[in-house]
Design an enzyme around this catalytic site. Sequence first.
Site, PDB file in Angstrom:
ATOM      1  N   SER A  47      32.645 -55.518 -89.623  1.00 19.93           N
ATOM      2  CA  SER A  47      32.192 -56.818 -89.126  1.00 19.93           C
ATOM      3  C   SER A  47      31.029 -56.685 -88.146  1.00 19.93           C
ATOM      4  O   SER A  47      30.330 -57.666 -87.874  1.00 19.93           O
ATOM      5  CB  SER A  47      33.350 -57.548 -88.439  1.00 19.93           C
ATOM      6  OG  SER A  47      34.418 -57.773 -89.334  1.00 19.93           O
ATOM      7  N   GLY A 242      34.478 -59.560 -92.321  1.00 16.14           N
ATOM      8  CA  GLY A 242      33.183 -59.011 -92.696  1.00 16.14           C
ATOM      9  C   GLY A 242      32.122 -59.451 -91.706  1.00 16.14           C
ATOM     10  O   GLY A 242      32.394 -60.197 -90.766  1.00 16.14           O
ATOM     11  N   GLY A 244      28.350 -60.971 -90.161  1.00 18.33           N
ATOM     12  CA  GLY A 244      27.227 -61.879 -90.309  1.00 18.33           C
ATOM     13  C   GLY A 244      27.535 -63.331 -90.605  1.00 18.33           C
ATOM     14  O   GLY A 244      28.635 -63.839 -90.375  1.00 18.33           O
ATOM     15  N   CYS A 269      39.054 -63.983 -90.575  1.00 15.58           N
ATOM     16  CA  CYS A 269      37.733 -63.860 -89.958  1.00 15.58           C
ATOM     17  C   CYS A 269      36.621 -64.393 -90.876  1.00 15.58           C
ATOM     18  O   CYS A 269      36.553 -65.586 -91.114  1.00 15.58           O
ATOM     19  CB  CYS A 269      37.487 -62.418 -89.523  1.00 15.58           C
ATOM     20  SG  CYS A 269      36.179 -62.260 -88.273  1.00 15.58           S
ATOM     21  N   LEU A 270      35.741 -63.549 -91.405  1.00 14.55           N
ATOM     22  CA  LEU A 270      34.710 -64.038 -92.316  1.00 14.55           C
ATOM     23  C   LEU A 270      35.352 -64.722 -93.515  1.00 14.55           C
ATOM     24  O   LEU A 270      34.837 -65.723 -94.025  1.00 14.55           O
ATOM     25  CB  LEU A 270      33.796 -62.903 -92.776  1.00 14.55           C
ATOM     26  CG  LEU A 270      32.659 -63.326 -93.716  1.00 14.55           C
ATOM     27  CD1 LEU A 270      31.650 -64.211 -93.007  1.00 14.55           C
ATOM     28  CD2 LEU A 270      31.954 -62.100 -94.311  1.00 14.55           C
ATOM     29  N   GLN A 273      36.002 -68.211 -92.626  1.00 14.43           N
ATOM     30  CA  GLN A 273      34.782 -69.011 -92.636  1.00 14.43           C
ATOM     31  C   GLN A 273      34.337 -69.335 -94.059  1.00 14.43           C
ATOM     32  O   GLN A 273      33.931 -70.471 -94.353  1.00 14.43           O
ATOM     33  CB  GLN A 273      33.684 -68.254 -91.892  1.00 14.43           C
ATOM     34  CG  GLN A 273      34.002 -68.004 -90.426  1.00 14.43           C
ATOM     35  CD  GLN A 273      33.130 -66.916 -89.813  1.00 14.43           C
ATOM     36  OE1 GLN A 273      32.153 -66.477 -90.413  1.00 14.43           O
ATOM     37  NE2 GLN A 273      33.493 -66.468 -88.622  1.00 14.43           N
ATOM     38  N   ASN A 311      36.379 -60.731 -83.433  1.00 12.27           N
ATOM     39  CA  ASN A 311      35.012 -60.268 -83.606  1.00 12.27           C
ATOM     40  C   ASN A 311      34.292 -61.213 -84.558  1.00 12.27           C
ATOM     41  O   ASN A 311      34.313 -61.029 -85.764  1.00 12.27           O
ATOM     42  CB  ASN A 311      34.976 -58.841 -84.158  1.00 12.27           C
ATOM     43  CG  ASN A 311      33.560 -58.405 -84.471  1.00 12.27           C
ATOM     44  OD1 ASN A 311      32.608 -58.896 -83.871  1.00 12.27           O
ATOM     45  ND2 ASN A 311      33.402 -57.508 -85.428  1.00 12.27           N
ATOM     46  N   TYR A 314      30.538 -66.847 -85.649  1.00 19.47           N
ATOM     47  CA  TYR A 314      30.503 -68.163 -86.281  1.00 19.47           C
ATOM     48  C   TYR A 314      31.889 -68.799 -86.238  1.00 19.47           C
ATOM     49  O   TYR A 314      32.902 -68.112 -86.097  1.00 19.47           O
ATOM     50  CB  TYR A 314      30.019 -68.052 -87.730  1.00 19.47           C
ATOM     51  CG  TYR A 314      28.559 -67.677 -87.832  1.00 19.47           C
ATOM     52  CD1 TYR A 314      27.584 -68.643 -88.018  1.00 19.47           C
ATOM     53  CD2 TYR A 314      28.152 -66.349 -87.725  1.00 19.47           C
ATOM     54  CE1 TYR A 314      26.238 -68.312 -88.100  1.00 19.47           C
ATOM     55  CE2 TYR A 314      26.812 -65.997 -87.798  1.00 19.47           C
ATOM     56  CZ  TYR A 314      25.861 -66.982 -87.986  1.00 19.47           C
ATOM     57  OH  TYR A 314      24.536 -66.645 -88.061  1.00 19.47           O
ATOM     58  N   HIS A 353      42.021 -61.400 -85.731  1.00 22.11           N
ATOM     59  CA  HIS A 353      42.437 -60.234 -86.525  1.00 22.11           C
ATOM     60  C   HIS A 353      43.920 -59.912 -86.295  1.00 22.11           C
ATOM     61  O   HIS A 353      44.265 -59.263 -85.309  1.00 22.11           O
ATOM     62  CB  HIS A 353      41.583 -59.020 -86.154  1.00 22.11           C
ATOM     63  CG  HIS A 353      40.212 -59.055 -86.735  1.00 22.11           C
ATOM     64  ND1 HIS A 353      39.860 -58.365 -87.873  1.00 22.11           N
ATOM     65  CD2 HIS A 353      39.103 -59.729 -86.350  1.00 22.11           C
ATOM     66  CE1 HIS A 353      38.589 -58.598 -88.167  1.00 22.11           C
ATOM     67  NE2 HIS A 353      38.104 -59.418 -87.248  1.00 22.11           N
ATOM     68  N   GLU A 355      45.756 -57.788 -87.729  1.00 18.40           N
ATOM     69  CA  GLU A 355      46.079 -56.371 -87.943  1.00 18.40           C
ATOM     70  C   GLU A 355      45.753 -55.501 -86.740  1.00 18.40           C
ATOM     71  O   GLU A 355      46.174 -54.344 -86.672  1.00 18.40           O
ATOM     72  CB  GLU A 355      45.296 -55.849 -89.152  1.00 18.40           C
ATOM     73  CG  GLU A 355      43.882 -55.384 -88.882  1.00 18.40           C
ATOM     74  CD  GLU A 355      42.901 -56.486 -88.501  1.00 18.40           C
ATOM     75  OE1 GLU A 355      41.864 -56.189 -87.909  1.00 18.40           O
ATOM     76  OE2 GLU A 355      43.196 -57.669 -88.807  1.00 18.40           O
TER      77      GLU A 355
END
Length: 382
Positions: A47, A242, A244, A269-270, A273, A311, A314, A353, A355
């Site tokens: 990430s 992931g 960006g 996370c990503l 999104q 982390n 966005y 996260h 985990e």
Amino acid sequence: MKKRALLVLSNGLVFEGESFGAEGETEGEVVFNTSMAGYQEILTDPSYKGQIVAMTYTQIGNYGINHEDIESKDAPKVEGFIVKEYLDYPSNWRSDGALGHYLIKHGIVGIQGIDTRALTSCLRDCGSMMGIISTDARHTPAALFERIRDHSGIGGIDLVKEVTTDKSYKWHEKVWGYEGSSSNVRPLHHETIKVVVYDFGVKLNILRNLAAEGFDLTVVPAETSSAEVLEMSPDGILLSNGPGDPEAVSYGIRNVKALIGKKPIFGICLGHQILGLALGGRTYKLKFGHHGGNHPVKDLATGKVEITSQNHNYCVDVESLKGQAVLTHKNLYDGTAEGIRHAELPIFSVQYHPEAAPGPNDSNYLFRRFKDMITGGKYESQ
């Protein structure tokens, strides 16, 4: 003799310190991480691709590096590393070597000895910004500033393509000690539950936790089509973390949109999104993001507060989902969305996260919730 290194930000601020790790120059979006430990996991978290990470904890390197705690299958993903004080003599029975040597091996440029409190204050006030670290004595601060000041940043760039797997693979390794006698170990179900994991930059401990729940895991590249996934006849789909800007991962949004209503889905996370965008919502960039292992998140269903690892830069705008999904978790620092669930379908996601276990194991229940959602079991919080 220690070599001079410079950190120059796109707003013109200059920090002079000493080089540790690889020599050379590196550019990236500078962010700060408030974790007191876990620097190896941070360095190898996919990430962080595209970013230079500054640790707010003052002493880094004291417990070294080992081959078991990496979070990606190959090399570290950060563009550069910033610390207040690097300790070159680790004291830890698990250590395989020093952090500085690890950075040299993998070509990661680092700088130590700067005022990380001043840097963090700058990023909090001004927001995350581009920066450059250089160990090249030929380059002046002014020359480095000229190179970085007009940088367009990493928004709109598809960084997932740089960290995803290039081919599908099976995963079997569980969380260490899972087969032991710990009271929180849950017996595996006997049925085979097939889960396809979209690798947008998956952390290995996500896979270990899924395997510990008894899932039969197949990890697939980020661009795998929805049709290919459905041909595998999975019982559920995991959308991984992931790096960006999620809007740049157009193929991921398109494929997830086609999978909605077809299979149970869990996003992290990503992946959270991308799910929000696939549901027709929007995302927006936070001023300086959430990076650290001490973020309090409230589960709105139970009222419980989890201390989480995060982390991301966005955030999903829940209002833009127009009732398709509802807010389930909220960040107690700034009130931003940390989790959603679909109003009707077996779909949920979290921004943090589960985990990572930054001391507490507060969020492990989410993997069990995913399993119960697939099997039809009734999840109990405790």
